[in-house]
Design a protein around this motif. Structure first.
Motif, PDB file in Angstrom:
ATOM      1  N   SER A 236       0.804  -1.076   0.107  1.00  0.00           N
ATOM      2  CA  SER A 236      -0.403  -0.377   0.028  1.00  0.00           C
ATOM      3  C   SER A 236       0.704   1.338   0.375  1.00  0.00           C
ATOM      4  N   GLU A 237       2.000   1.073   0.569  1.00  0.00           N
ATOM      5  CA  GLU A 237       3.063   2.324   0.770  1.00  0.00           C
ATOM      6  C   GLU A 237       3.084   2.816  -0.623  1.00  0.00           C
ATOM      7  N   GLU A 238       3.673   1.802  -1.595  1.00  0.00           N
ATOM      8  CA  GLU A 238       4.032   2.338  -3.223  1.00  0.00           C
ATOM      9  C   GLU A 238       2.609   3.222  -3.560  1.00  0.00           C
ATOM     10  N   VAL A 239       1.107   1.745  -3.680  1.00  0.00           N
ATOM     11  CA  VAL A 239       0.134   2.596  -4.426  1.00  0.00           C
ATOM     12  C   VAL A 239      -0.111   3.834  -4.254  1.00  0.00           C
ATOM     13  N   MET A 240      -0.665   4.327  -2.760  1.00  0.00           N
ATOM     14  CA  MET A 240      -1.023   5.472  -2.027  1.00  0.00           C
ATOM     15  C   MET A 240       0.678   6.297  -3.085  1.00  0.00           C
ATOM     16  N   ALA A 241       1.906   6.677  -2.856  1.00  0.00           N
ATOM     17  CA  ALA A 241       2.721   7.259  -2.958  1.00  0.00           C
ATOM     18  C   ALA A 241       3.024   7.168  -4.573  1.00  0.00           C
TER      19      ALA A 241
END
Length: 788
Positions: A236-241
């Motif tokens: 999720s960190e990569e998707v959100m960023a």
């Protein structure tokens, strides 16, 4: 045939070069370029002559309930509704099918009807050569999505009215959107297209059939979304960023929003930014996310897209400044925007946002509410300027001349600079000009010439200083002025009201009322949500089968009616209603809504889940008239059903203890993994849901007497904090209650020292108990960057 394909491909709605996925996210909501000057947003006349008292023609649509189909019941075209009678006729007579899809408040649908479908000669061509089918896209989103997929893939654009030609076995081979009746420079006319396609069917039928088969095979490959059994959800960190970066790149720093023009409300983007801020509130990126969302909401509320006299929001703005709108009002916009403005207040504490949320809910309560409790679908953009007018105009109900305003507001203003009238103050504040404030570039048909679309051009402080008034006095003067204009506007002919009631859009509106009621402590909003949910149970739910129905209608004597053959609910109906019932439970704490939500979730799994490729199909299996089943792959004017259902499944698991729903949520994220990693801006709601999946939802359990003030204090605290990754539940000590049966661990949670007590639980392990709202607020608020 090549000439025809070239003509259709030239009719794309969007300029190329803006990025394929940005185009797809906006494409379905734009006005056809082919209707006006290239590259500009345009408006056109919505009507020519009032209907004769005795119609010359009547076709089969007269027996339908849909307001859109009934609008075409007196066309000279021999329209059929979507169904076996039309399919059999096409097969028996070896005729092509012309499929026209639209909705009752669609401006360009009105234009094409006036220009082509009411034209006797064009009607004769259609009747002679084709079996003509008319579909309300809001009744049958499944049919619409199948053929819109084809139109987008083959013509580079999409929109409504959608015009598609099908073989007798329902396979598409040519399509587009709006066609002018006759050939124009750079644009082929509808009459010409009809005749050329009819000729090709006679001379090159085998080639057409072969072409349609190849198109179908290509579409099936393109439309397929599949996950692998062992595939994991993307981080999720990569998707959100990535999603934040893509939104930030397209953000309009001055006016807010995420494009130059046209500009759409896009609540899915705003909800993503709120969640991004909540997870990164101590970082510069988090601060920027919040600024982007709040600034957009403020500029929209100041703009002409916001109806300052009649409340609510119009569909979209044709310009960068949110000034000149496309004037139709859709229920799904009102529901989502009410929720977005409520969250903005929850986060910022700024009463401005609470006032706008209340403004939206006032409009819906007054103008889109059925007496039985349901919500109507939409209000048209076009209306007659006066009771004696023979021609409808877009925005006629909403716009003003300076002369009208001066006549309505002639009073001198005491205490203001000498000679100031109420009209002077109002016109200054709302940008009214003597000659009208609409640019001719946004009014090519001169429908708005000399008229003004109200837009807040000055802050209250600056307007007060300009006329030497105190702020309180100015606010009272503007309020009185709006009331006078509202009374005057009530004398004008109203736009057409689409009184169809859809389960999915009612769900979105229930969420809006429930969230606003809980956050703003307005019991009347919660009561309105309860009334609408009860309406769904009575009129759009079959308790025998346990299934939702798609639509119902206001009939004679204002009674609620169903179609002769009711339309079964689609995935979006289940998803938005389930979301609404969870929201309504948290606002009302009535566990009956929770129990119904979980029952519907089980039914959704049964009807729509893809056990091989994972995620949910938009429609159920078994309809032979549908060429294939689709899974929506973008969040647009409404969030896609699979995006919302990720969060629904996580909430369902928290309320039931059924962890297979968490597994299903992960399978959906995995199935959409490629899109989430590369172009999450196309799925901001799913990107937001991915954070909830990876952080795990927190169960906020309040143990206490529902009527106790200490319990109410803790509940008010929970509702006042924006915490996207939580669910709320009340443990009231009733051992027989639905929640206690579902979650046995609740029995171990007790009140501390006899006081209402809060616990924060995750994976069935709970924090130490707290009894003060201050301690609870500290537990709910994120403590650091990236904290849930």
């Amino acid at each position: 045939w090549l000439w025809l394909c070239t003509c259709l491909k030239q009719r794309r709605l969007l300029p190329r070069g803006q990025g394929l996925w940005k185009e797809r996210a906006e494409r379905l909501h734009r006005v056809p370029q082919g209707a006006g000057p290239r590259g500009s947003m345009t408006m056109a006349t919505g009507g020519k002559n009032s209907e004769p008292s005795v119609p010359r023609y009547t076709n089969r649509l007269i027996n339908e309930k849909s307001p859109y189909l009934l609008q075409h019941a007196h066309n000279p075209v021999d329209w059929y509704p979507w169904g076996q009678e039309a399919f059999d006729k096409a097969e028996k007579e070896n005729k092509l099918i012309f499929l026209s899809v639209g909705y009752s408040t669609c401006h360009w649908c009105h234009v094409m009807e006036e220009e082509s479908f009411k034209n006797k000669e064009i009607g004769e061509i259609m009747n002679k050569n084709f079996v003509c089918i008319k579909v309300d896209r809001e009744e049958r989103p499944d049919v619409d999505k199948v053929y819109m997929t084809f139109v987008q893939a083959t013509s580079g654009g999409g929109g409504w009215p959608m015009s598609v030609w099908l073989t007798p076995d329902l396979k598409p081979f040519a399509g587009g959107t709006y066609f002018p009746p006759d050939d124009r420079v750079y644009r082929v006319g509808f009459r010409t297209v009809l005749l050329r396609i009819a000729e090709q069917w006679k001379q090159n039928k085998d080639a057409l059939l072969e072409s349609s088969q190849k198109i179908m095979e290509a579409l099936l490959i393109q439309a397929e979304i599949r996950g692998q059994a062992q595939e994991s959800p993307p981080p999720s960190e990569e998707v959100m960023a990535t999603c934040f970066q893509q939104l930030s790149k397209s953000y309009d720093e001055e006016y807010g929003g995420f494009s130059e023009f046209p500009k759409f409300p896009t609540p899915v983007n705003l909800n993503f930014l709120f969640t991004y801020w909540a997870l990164h509130r101590t970082t510069p990126e988090g601060a920027r996310a919040l600024q982007m969302a709040l600034h957009t909401l403020k500029m929209m509320a100041y703009g002409g897209i916001h109806d300052h006299i009649g409340q609510g929001f119009h569909r979209y703005s044709t310009d960068q400044h949110w000034h000149v709108p496309h004037f139709e009002k859709m229920l799904y916009d009102q529901g989502q925007l009410a929720a977005a403005y409520t969250k903005a207040f929850q986060i910022s504490g700024d009463e401005f946002f609470a006032d706008v949320a209340g403004d939206i809910l006032l409009y819906v309560s007054r103008d889109l509410s059925d007496q039985a409790g349901g919500f109507y679908s939409a209000e048209d953009a076009d209306s007659y300027p006066t009771a004696t007018s023979g021609e409808k105009r877009e925005g006629a109900f909403c716009v003003w001349s300076a002369e009208e305003i001066r006549a309505l507001l002639p009073d001198p203003v005491e205490g203001a600079t000498e000679g100031t009238t109420l009209g002077d103050v109002f016109m200054h504040h709302y940008g009214v000009k003597e000659g009208g404030n609409v640019s001719p570039m946004k009014d090519p048909h001169k429908e708005l010439k000399g008229k003004n679309v109200l837009i807040v051009q000055s802050s209250l402080e600056l307007t007060a200083a300009r006329f030497g008034l105190e702020l309180g006095r100015l606010s009272a003067l503007l309020r009185e002025s709006r009331q006078r204009l509202s009374a005057a506007r009530a004398q004008r002919p109203r736009p057409h009201l689409d009184t169809k009631m859809l389960a999915s859009w009612n769900g979105l509106m229930i969420s809006g009322f429930a969230l606003a009621g809980a956050t703003l402590a307005k019991e009347e909003y919660v009561s309105r949500a309860v009334q609408a949910a009860s309406f769904l149970q009575r009129h759009l739910f079959d308790p025998t089968s346990g299934r939702l129905l798609r639509s119902c209608y206001r009939g004679k004597d204002n009674m609620v009616e169903q179609s002769a053959v009711p339309i079964q609910g689609f995935l979006e109906d289940y998803v938005f209603v389930i979301q609404a019932l969870f929201d309504l439970y948290e606002a009302s704490l009535d566990q009956g809504w929770l129990e119904w939500a979980l029952q519907l979730q089980h039914m959704q799994d049964k009807l729509f889940w893809d056990p091989k490729g994972f995620a949910y199909f938009s429609s159920e299996a078994g309809d032979p008239s549908l060429l294939f089943r689709l899974k929506d792959d973008q969040d647009g004017a409404e969030p896609s059903a699979n995006s919302v259902t990720v969060t629904n499944l996580l909430r369902a698991a928290c309320y039931s203890g059924h962890m297979e729903w968490v597994e299903k949520a992960g399978r959906i994220l995995a199935a959409f993994s490629e899109r989430l990693l590369k172009i999450p801006v196309a799925l901001p709601e799913m990107a937001r849901a991915s954070a909830a999946f990876h952080h795990t939802l927190k169960q906020v359990v309040i143990c206490g007497d529902p009527q106790g003030e200490d319990t109410k204090d803790l509940l008010r605290c929970v509702h006042s904090v924006f915490c996207p990754n939580k669910v709320l539940m009340l443990a009231d000590g009733d051992g027989a209650a639905f929640l206690r049966r579902q979650l046995p661990f609740l029995s171990s949670l007790e009140r501390r020292d006899g006081k209402a007590t809060a616990y924060l639980c995750s994976n069935f392990a709970c924090s130490l108990p707290v009894t003060s709202p201050q301690e609870l607020r500290t537990m709910l608020a994120p403590r650091a960057s990236g904290a849930p």
